[in-house]
Design an enzyme around this catalytic site. Structure first.
Site: not given
Length: 247
Positions: A107, A80, A75, A77, A85, A63, A200
């Site tokens: 799902d 920021v 990641e 935060n 990253e 979904h 999710s």
């Protein structure tokens, strides 16, 4: 039955009555780099979580499907730029062919990255399960999500929650007629701690294996209404076959 579009981890204050004005908070700030398989799915904003299962593939919830997704790895935060990253666009987004948006059966979704992730201290993979989740096993659920029962209060830092796998009988009793063999429950029947409207597609990891994908639930931290998760074990063959067919 609503999918959890923004997972958070909640604990109602047990000494006070639950009402919409209570800010339900729970879990804890994950230690930085402690959940290196956790990814953020972004389409101009964070909208779902996911799990890196190899250098080029991510597991998330069906979904959470969008036609264009940027996968953000490493990641902690999300507000920021911390310097390590990795932002990688999705090359292929493959929802399970039997996904049912009404019942949320099947799902689950796979995302192929347009380039391989660089594995380091902040980014690494999580193993697929070799057996189904056993009742009572303590699992780690993680994600960035709303920490308010009313309104919106989104944490910048990744949140973690430790919670046990519930028996299938208790899961089915909590949601009569709605639990399929592809679903299982994690949480506390007494209420107080739960996943709630947020992230999710994020991981449920038990004993170092990806056992669950955050799927749906009824309310947040309500008695006898635990979180419901996609049972990844049932999809290991589909995952491996899909990756092989799209390499």
């Amino acid at each position: 039955m609503n999918p959890l579009l923004i997972l958070t981890f909640v604990a109602a204050a047990l000494a006070a009555p639950f009402d919409d004005d209570d800010k339900i908070v729970g879990g804890y700030n994950c230690e930085e780099n402690s959940v290196p398989y956790q990814v953020s799915l972004n389409s101009g904003y964070h909208f779902c979580g996911g799990s890196l299962i190899n250098e080029q593939w991510v597991v998330s919830a069906g979904h959470c499907y969008k036609s264009r997704i940027q996968v953000r790895l490493g990641e902690h935060n999300i507000e920021v730029l911390e310097g390590n990253e990795q932002f990688i666009n999705a090359a292929k987004i493959i929802r399970h062919p039997q996904y049912d948006r009404k019942t949320l059966n099947n799902d689950i979704m796979l995302i192929k990255l347009s380039s391989r992730a660089v594995i380091n201290a902040r980014v690494s993979t999580i193993s697929l399960p070799t057996a189904p989740p056993a009742t009572g096993t303590k699992c780690l659920i993680s994600g960035w999500g709303n920490t308010a029962s009313s309104g919106a209060d989104y944490p910048d830092e990744l949140q973690c929650l430790d919670a046990p796998v519930l028996s299938q009988a208790k899961c089915e009793a909590s949601y009569p007629g709605k639990i399929t063999s592809n679903m299982f429950c994690v949480g506390f029947l007494e209420g107080g701690k739960d996943s709630c409207q947020g992230d999710s597609g994020g991981p449920v990891v038990c004993n170092g294996q990806l056992q669950g994908v955050v799927s749906w639930g009824d309310g947040c931290a309500q008695k006898n209404k635990p979180g419901v998760y996609t049972k990844v074990y049932n999809y290991v063959k589909w995952i491996k076959n899909t990756i092989a067919a799209n390499s």
